[in-house]
Design a protein around this motif. Structure first.
Motif, short mmCIF file in Angstrom:
data_model
loop_
_atom_site.label_atom_id
_atom_site.label_comp_id
_atom_site.label_asym_id
_atom_site.label_seq_id
_atom_site.Cartn_x
_atom_site.Cartn_y
_atom_site.Cartn_z
N GLU A 13 -33.25 -8.68 -12.34
CA GLU A 13 -34.32 -7.92 -11.72
C GLU A 13 -35.17 -8.91 -10.94
N ASN A 14 -35.31 -8.68 -9.66
CA ASN A 14 -36.11 -9.53 -8.78
C ASN A 14 -37.22 -8.67 -8.18
N ALA A 34 -39.25 -6.60 -9.43
CA ALA A 34 -39.23 -5.25 -10.00
C ALA A 34 -38.13 -4.35 -9.45
N THR A 35 -37.06 -4.95 -8.95
CA THR A 35 -35.92 -4.17 -8.46
C THR A 35 -34.64 -4.97 -8.65
N MET A 36 -33.50 -4.37 -8.39
CA MET A 36 -32.25 -5.11 -8.50
C MET A 36 -32.20 -6.20 -7.42
N SER A 37 -31.38 -7.18 -7.63
CA SER A 37 -31.26 -8.27 -6.65
C SER A 37 -30.72 -7.74 -5.32
N ASP A 84 -39.60 -6.57 -18.00
CA ASP A 84 -39.01 -5.40 -18.65
C ASP A 84 -37.68 -4.91 -18.10
N GLY A 85 -37.29 -5.24 -16.89
CA GLY A 85 -36.01 -4.81 -16.33
C GLY A 85 -35.92 -3.35 -15.95
N GLU A 86 -37.00 -2.63 -16.12
CA GLU A 86 -36.98 -1.19 -15.87
C GLU A 86 -36.79 -0.84 -14.39
N GLY A 87 -37.37 -1.61 -13.50
CA GLY A 87 -37.26 -1.31 -12.07
C GLY A 87 -35.82 -1.40 -11.58
N ALA A 88 -35.12 -2.45 -11.97
CA ALA A 88 -33.71 -2.60 -11.57
C ALA A 88 -32.87 -1.49 -12.16
#
Length: 162
Positions: free
Chosen positions: A58-59, A61-64, A96-100
């Motif tokens: 997660e970069n 707050a989103t996937m890379s 938290d990884g939630e965005g990705a």
């Protein structure tokens, strides 16, 4: 790597965490996975698989971006051709990884994929520039979780559950 394996693991990593997660899942799948870097994955790879594991950091707050590029490149060529297939996610995150997770879920909803496992998120607890950019390793218990996910997905395909 088995070129005919039913589980496709598409991954991207800059600091090593998501790569380690993908490698562990592949190991757990015990020869039933094809592991392909996001930059190299093509629509034919997606079409040949029966199930998918998407592993990335997660970069911001989103996937890379490289994982997003994979979806951009493959989305329309496989649209309408892979409905109902299984997927899971493995995210390395600083928090938290939630965005990705949400972003991947939204994209694959268009493919009509079916989530078969809760999101696997490894928190690397990187909160400053130096720690965010530093090479990462995954704790043994997290490696074990990734191996279990790969094994479960491969077994689900073998048993015809998905």
């Amino acid at each position: 790597m088995n070129p005919d394996a039913p589980l496709l693991i598409v991954w991207h990593s800059r600091t090593g965490a998501a790569e380690a997660m993908a490698d562990a899942a592949s190991k757990g799948a015990d020869g039933e996975a094809r592991i392909v870097r996001a930059r190299d994955a093509q629509p034919d790879d997606v079409l040949k698989a029966k199930a998918y594991l998407f592993a990335c950091p997660e970069n911001l707050a989103t996937m890379s971006g490289m994982m997003k590029e994979f979806f951009d490149r493959c989305y329309y060529p496989v649209l309408g051709r892979i409905e109902g297939r299984a997927y899971a996610t493995a995210i390395s995150a600083g928090s938290d990884g939630e965005g990705a997770t949400r972003q991947i879920d939204r994209i694959v909803a268009g493919w009509r994929l079916k989530r078969v496992a809760d999101p696997l998120i490894v928190n690397c607890d990187a909160q400053d520039a130096a720690s965010i950019l530093a090479p990462k390793t995954i704790a043994p218990e997290e490696v074990a979780r990734c191996e279990e996910l790969g094994a479960a997905m491969a077994e689900g395909v073998r048993m015809g559950i998905f």
